[in-house]
Scaffold this motif. Sequence first.
Motif, PDB file in Angstrom:
ATOM      1  N   UNK A 103       0.809  -1.211   0.000  1.00  0.00           N
ATOM      2  CA  UNK A 103       0.000   0.000   0.000  1.00  0.00           C
ATOM      3  C   UNK A 103       0.845   1.264   0.000  1.00  0.00           C
ATOM      4  N   UNK A 104       2.150   1.130  -0.145  1.00  0.00           N
ATOM      5  CA  UNK A 104       3.013   2.304  -0.135  1.00  0.00           C
ATOM      6  C   UNK A 104       4.435   1.921   0.214  1.00  0.00           C
ATOM      7  N   UNK A 121       6.476   2.782   7.777  1.00  0.00           N
ATOM      8  CA  UNK A 121       5.618   2.270   6.706  1.00  0.00           C
ATOM      9  C   UNK A 121       4.668   3.391   6.306  1.00  0.00           C
ATOM     10  N   UNK A 122       4.604   3.687   5.020  1.00  0.00           N
ATOM     11  CA  UNK A 122       3.753   4.756   4.496  1.00  0.00           C
ATOM     12  C   UNK A 122       2.601   4.115   3.726  1.00  0.00           C
ATOM     13  N   UNK A 123       1.369   4.431   4.118  1.00  0.00           N
ATOM     14  CA  UNK A 123       0.185   3.854   3.488  1.00  0.00           C
ATOM     15  C   UNK A 123      -0.616   4.941   2.789  1.00  0.00           C
ATOM     16  N   UNK A 137      -7.068  -1.860   9.188  1.00  0.00           N
ATOM     17  CA  UNK A 137      -5.843  -1.079   9.365  1.00  0.00           C
ATOM     18  C   UNK A 137      -5.801  -0.463  10.766  1.00  0.00           C
ATOM     19  N   UNK A 138      -6.912   0.119  11.186  1.00  0.00           N
ATOM     20  CA  UNK A 138      -6.979   0.748  12.503  1.00  0.00           C
ATOM     21  C   UNK A 138      -6.833  -0.289  13.604  1.00  0.00           C
ATOM     22  N   UNK A 164      -1.804  10.521   3.536  1.00  0.00           N
ATOM     23  CA  UNK A 164      -0.982   9.369   3.875  1.00  0.00           C
ATOM     24  C   UNK A 164      -1.091   8.992   5.346  1.00  0.00           C
ATOM     25  N   UNK A 165      -0.853   7.721   5.625  1.00  0.00           N
ATOM     26  CA  UNK A 165      -0.721   7.217   6.986  1.00  0.00           C
ATOM     27  C   UNK A 165       0.724   6.799   7.201  1.00  0.00           C
ATOM     28  N   UNK A 166       1.253   7.036   8.403  1.00  0.00           N
ATOM     29  CA  UNK A 166       2.623   6.676   8.740  1.00  0.00           C
ATOM     30  C   UNK A 166       2.615   5.787   9.982  1.00  0.00           C
TER      31      UNK A 166
END
Length: 393
Positions: A103-104, A121-123, A137-138, A164-166
């Motif tokens: 996912x990233x 990890x970058x999503x 994911x959460x 983005x999520x980190x």
Amino acid sequence: MGNERSAARGGNPSGQLVPTSRWKGALSKVGLLLSSWYSATFQTTGNHIQEQLAEARGGPGYHGSTGWPFPRFISLFFPVFPYKSQRMDQEFQDIEFIAKGSLGPILKVRQRTNEKIYAVKVLLKAEVVRQGILQQCIDGVVIQKQVLHPFVQGLRECWQTSRLLFIMCDYHCAGDLSRLWTASKPLAESRVRVFAAELGSAIGFLHDFGVIHRDVKMENVLLTERGHLMLTDFGLSRRLWRGERALTICGTVQYMAPEVLRGSPYNHSADWWSLGVLLYALVAGKFPVDPQCDHTSMLRSLQEAPVSPLTSVSQDLAFLLAELLCADPRLRLHRLDAFSEHRFFRGLSFEPQLLQGLPLEISHPAADQSDPEPQLFRDFDWEPGAPALPLAG
């Protein structure tokens, strides 16, 4: 989240970071990949996701009068992922691209405040929503935050920006168990004995905590600098209390228990089957049943060719594998107390500090030297103020 490349677990086996001047190159390598993901997302998604992305841009569908300080596409991930407006390069230095995740990208960074090295990890948020794995994911992040065990990888921090999520975790330069196995298979039984004790301890702890991992495999087991193990990647994990059953068919097919492959209700016992597959592969140099392309084919292979007992290992280990790889989950070895008391572990303490103190051969398998195309990533937009990507959120 559950299918990262093995290189994502490690990085430079020497533990050395690239010079600070190269962090811009690392960030620029990430941009076009995410841009291509956005393009694919818009080509394959429906109006709902497009509306969410429009809200993230503050465009059509975003109503500032709702009283919420951020667009809805950001608030979806609260409170697990706090919003952070600080640019990545302001908080970290020596940013190095490690690998492309599902996912990233995955980055290796040094935090400026404490000079410690982490894996980030970058999503892509749009892809998380498009694939319908928002809650998954959460939940995975919440679980990894709560479980503290010497053989479980620690989650240090997580946050979000507009798109983005980190997820920042401890970094281990030695890579993952899959890389070690590929380079050294089969592994010595004495070493596998310690690995089995460490993984069994981690799995038993999770189960006592009410968590089923659902993706125990070599790629999700990190090697520490001293050669010991850390279970990681909680993207498929969930709470499963005593007496409760799960129904979702998920995991990696060659590690999935028969009851999972069938779509039957299953419980924590499925993780112990996965551990059995992993240990069998470590000492045999091959999987008990050849991996197949999907769960239906995998189940058929298991039914047509049941797992054969190993004759090349000690009788105690052969018995342990047979008890773990029992097709009937009710008869399968599935509790830490019974596992730790098995005669294969006679004389071995399961006390984490004692296990971690055991001398093990320290192997740093060669890192994956394949590098993305030089122009694969460009203009990576970490924050709304940075150069915008096409179709950026």
